[in-house]
Design an enzyme around this catalytic site. Sequence first.
Site, short mmCIF file in Angstrom:
data_model
loop_
_atom_site.label_atom_id
_atom_site.label_comp_id
_atom_site.label_asym_id
_atom_site.label_seq_id
_atom_site.Cartn_x
_atom_site.Cartn_y
_atom_site.Cartn_z
N CYS A 294 10.72 -1.02 -4.95
CA CYS A 294 11.95 -1.81 -4.91
C CYS A 294 13.11 -1.07 -5.60
O CYS A 294 12.89 -0.18 -6.41
CB CYS A 294 11.73 -3.12 -5.65
SG CYS A 294 10.28 -4.00 -5.08
N ARG B 23 13.62 5.02 -1.38
CA ARG B 23 12.48 4.57 -2.18
C ARG B 23 11.49 3.75 -1.35
O ARG B 23 10.37 3.53 -1.76
CB ARG B 23 12.97 3.70 -3.34
CG ARG B 23 13.76 4.48 -4.38
CD ARG B 23 14.48 3.54 -5.31
NE ARG B 23 13.58 2.83 -6.17
CZ ARG B 23 13.36 3.11 -7.45
NH1 ARG B 23 14.00 4.11 -8.00
NH2 ARG B 23 12.53 2.42 -8.16
N TRP C 197 10.06 -3.98 -1.68
CA TRP C 197 8.87 -3.39 -1.06
C TRP C 197 7.74 -4.33 -1.43
O TRP C 197 7.36 -4.43 -2.59
CB TRP C 197 8.67 -1.99 -1.63
CG TRP C 197 7.59 -1.19 -0.98
CD1 TRP C 197 7.67 -0.52 0.22
CD2 TRP C 197 6.28 -0.94 -1.49
NE1 TRP C 197 6.49 0.12 0.47
CE2 TRP C 197 5.61 -0.11 -0.55
CE3 TRP C 197 5.59 -1.32 -2.63
CZ2 TRP C 197 4.32 0.33 -0.73
CZ3 TRP C 197 4.29 -0.88 -2.81
CH2 TRP C 197 3.67 -0.07 -1.87
N ASN D 288 12.19 -5.42 -10.34
CA ASN D 288 11.26 -4.34 -9.93
C ASN D 288 10.05 -4.42 -10.84
O ASN D 288 10.19 -4.71 -12.03
CB ASN D 288 11.89 -2.96 -10.16
CG ASN D 288 12.87 -2.60 -9.07
OD1 ASN D 288 13.16 -3.40 -8.19
ND2 ASN D 288 13.40 -1.39 -9.15
N GLY D 289 8.87 -4.10 -10.30
CA GLY D 289 7.68 -4.10 -11.14
C GLY D 289 6.81 -5.31 -10.85
O GLY D 289 6.95 -5.95 -9.81
N GLU E 120 -2.50 19.45 0.68
CA GLU E 120 -1.09 19.08 0.74
C GLU E 120 -0.58 19.12 2.20
O GLU E 120 0.19 18.26 2.61
CB GLU E 120 -0.27 20.03 -0.16
CG GLU E 120 1.22 19.80 -0.16
CD GLU E 120 1.67 18.42 -0.60
OE1 GLU E 120 0.85 17.62 -1.06
OE2 GLU E 120 2.88 18.13 -0.44
N LYS F 11 1.04 15.91 4.00
CA LYS F 11 2.38 15.91 4.61
C LYS F 11 2.29 15.41 6.04
O LYS F 11 3.08 14.60 6.48
CB LYS F 11 2.99 17.33 4.61
CG LYS F 11 3.53 17.85 3.30
CD LYS F 11 4.78 17.20 2.79
CE LYS F 11 4.50 16.01 1.94
NZ LYS F 11 4.15 16.15 0.55
N GLU G 35 1.56 11.63 6.21
CA GLU G 35 2.68 10.83 5.70
C GLU G 35 3.81 10.69 6.71
O GLU G 35 4.36 9.61 6.88
CB GLU G 35 3.30 11.51 4.48
CG GLU G 35 2.59 11.29 3.19
CD GLU G 35 3.34 11.96 2.05
OE1 GLU G 35 3.50 13.20 2.10
OE2 GLU G 35 3.78 11.25 1.14
N HIS H 27 -20.87 21.06 5.43
CA HIS H 27 -21.55 19.94 4.74
C HIS H 27 -21.15 18.60 5.32
O HIS H 27 -21.31 17.57 4.67
CB HIS H 27 -21.24 19.99 3.24
CG HIS H 27 -21.73 21.25 2.60
ND1 HIS H 27 -23.07 21.52 2.41
CD2 HIS H 27 -21.06 22.33 2.15
CE1 HIS H 27 -23.20 22.70 1.86
NE2 HIS H 27 -22.00 23.23 1.70
N LYS I 45 9.17 6.09 -2.57
CA LYS I 45 9.41 7.37 -3.23
C LYS I 45 8.88 7.36 -4.65
O LYS I 45 8.37 8.35 -5.15
CB LYS I 45 10.91 7.67 -3.22
CG LYS I 45 11.28 9.01 -3.84
CD LYS I 45 10.77 10.16 -3.00
CE LYS I 45 10.99 11.51 -3.62
NZ LYS I 45 10.14 12.53 -3.00
C1 F6R Z 1 3.86 12.72 -1.21
C2 F6R Z 1 4.47 12.14 -2.37
C3 F6R Z 1 3.61 11.33 -3.28
C4 F6R Z 1 3.98 11.61 -4.74
C5 F6R Z 1 3.20 10.70 -5.67
C6 F6R Z 1 3.51 10.98 -7.12
O1 F6R Z 1 4.76 13.43 -0.42
O2 F6R Z 1 5.64 12.27 -2.59
O3 F6R Z 1 2.25 11.58 -3.06
O4 F6R Z 1 3.71 12.95 -5.01
O5 F6R Z 1 3.50 9.37 -5.39
O6 F6R Z 1 4.86 10.84 -7.37
P1 F6R Z 1 5.54 11.52 -8.62
O7 F6R Z 1 5.50 13.00 -8.41
O8 F6R Z 1 6.94 10.98 -8.63
O9 F6R Z 1 4.74 11.11 -9.82
#
Ligand code: F6R
Length: 613
Positions: A2, A27, A74, A100-101, A484, A488, A491, A507, A608
């Site tokens: 949020c 976000r 959110w 938020n939270g 990673e 990506k 996502e 395995h 985010k």
């Molecule tokens: C993936 C991504 C998330 C963040 C994760 C941790 O592209 O952005 O997996 O890496 O939510 O976020 P931070 O780095 O802000 O602690």
Amino acid sequence: MCGIVGYIGPRAAAPLLVEGLRNLEYRGYDSAGVALLDGGTLSVRKRVGRLSNLEDALATEPASGRLGIGHTRWATHGEPSEANSHPHLDSRNRIAVVHNGIIENYAELREELKARGHVFRSETDTEVIPRLIEEELRAAPGDFAEALRRAIGRLRGAFALGVITADAPEALFAVREGSPLIVGLGEGETFIASDVPAVLRHVRRAIYLRDGEMAEITPDRVRVRRLDGTEVRPDTQNVDLNPEAAERAGFETFMLKEIHEQPRVIRQLLKTYVGPDDRPRFESLGLSPDYFQILRRVMIVSCGTAYHAGIYGRLLFENLTGLAAEADLGSEFRYRGPRIEKDTLVIAVSQSGETADTLASVRLARRKKCKILSICNVRGSSLARESDAVLFTDAGPEIGVASTKAYTAQLTSFALLAIHVGLLREELDPARAAELIAGLRAVPDAIHYVLDRKEAIRAVADKHHSGPSSMYLGRKFNFPTALEGALKNKEISYQHAEGYAAGELKHGPIALINEYLPVVCVCTRTRDEVYEKTLSNLKEVEARHGRIIAVANDGDTTVAGLAEDTLYVPEVPEELSPIVNVVTLQLLAYYAAQARGTDIDKPRNLAKSVTVE
Ligand code: F6R
């Protein structure tokens, strides 16, 4: 997650609130709303879906006022709906709250309030807040700030709040307890926001509220108090983000812009953390050289992409410093009963510095008397404040939800840090350290080389994007690269993707291989000890007719002979190859997402900054 904005000043609040919410769109959200106060009249507008729906509502039914709060939600408690979106009101429609939270004890508070006759309009945890304030005000009428303070005393959990009320139509209230919130100071006007980009255009100074603080903002004053009632001197800092930095600078998406920023970010990190003697310099960290001598173990905690950086960090620490190293997920670490003592350095990695699981791990480590070093991108974030030392990645605001430049900045930071600690502990030969620093200096150009070949990457993505699934393989330093790359891809393109250590193939996952499955394999560096082994894995895939997309060093005809498509990258030292190789995988995911027509900067269901557990 949020987003919160609030405004008090001489201008009409509604457009400023919507602008602020738009800046927080990255976000992630599923509904949005605003509340405005015009004298004693409180108006609320809420809409499910995109912010443009809220704008349409405001155009059809304008809401006036020079004081207001706004929110992008959110969903956590209750589905995305108008009733569940914020702001939430008390029963008299005189108090509006954005939140938020999470309020952990909301169920019991809700029952208590119901017993007192409250009829709830939403399923949210938030709605108990305006109603608790209403009750406190009823018990002791007059001082709204006091009633708010007492009501907050009843809440358990992590939260940030923006509050306005027709009972005090000249004030904006802000509360921070475990979720970030700033007070942005402009020319004769004041904002509140859950994140600086929301108000970047209008403020040059900000008060970063600390946990347990509330602000009462009137047109001419910001009064900050602790929740126990004691006054505090606000901690005012310059906002050093450049508004242009948050724009797309001509790129079609923030993510593409951020992918292209990586060479610059890495050059900047080298400028900051490499001394004139070509050795890493970390005096600013404040961890003494002696501390690294008594240290026995490094424990890295992080989530998502930052966790992949943590796995890379573990490998580097093990290879270059002689220290035992582990990497764990924030969400697992805190529940596994970790045996850590004060001879363990806990390294927390986080772009935002607000990730709830990473913060919880850090707090646990602190209780166990460990020192905390964070690798973090956001100055003023909770993580930065709660660490003994911070290595700021200074990658600039990362707006695309999928992390790119923050990741390569985290990898570069780990490389510099491990070289530094390796030299201090005399575990790393200075000549090898010099080679690695020279290698790091070559990384930005190597990334440019990859960026210059993006059309070739696009062609491969266009060819392979349509299937339901894909597999990513890598070994040793490039095992996290495979994880990673897969993350990506899933996502932003929503294609199912699995990352595996290539040695694990036989395995289990080898059962998935057939003539349709794209298998992206990172197989760089011909002199690397796992190169031959990765080639064998590629042969296993080839024998089962898997469709191999290889990431290989320029001129590697052996790999090219096995793969259906080969994406070339320049050769850099094995330890540093993940910083270059991952850029190919970022672009591969990017163009796959583009071909699949997804919303790249704001992928569905993602946030985010993950400020809830
Ligand atoms: C993936 C991504 C998330 C963040 C994760 C941790 O592209 O952005 O997996 O890496 O939510 O976020 P931070 O780095 O802000 O602690």
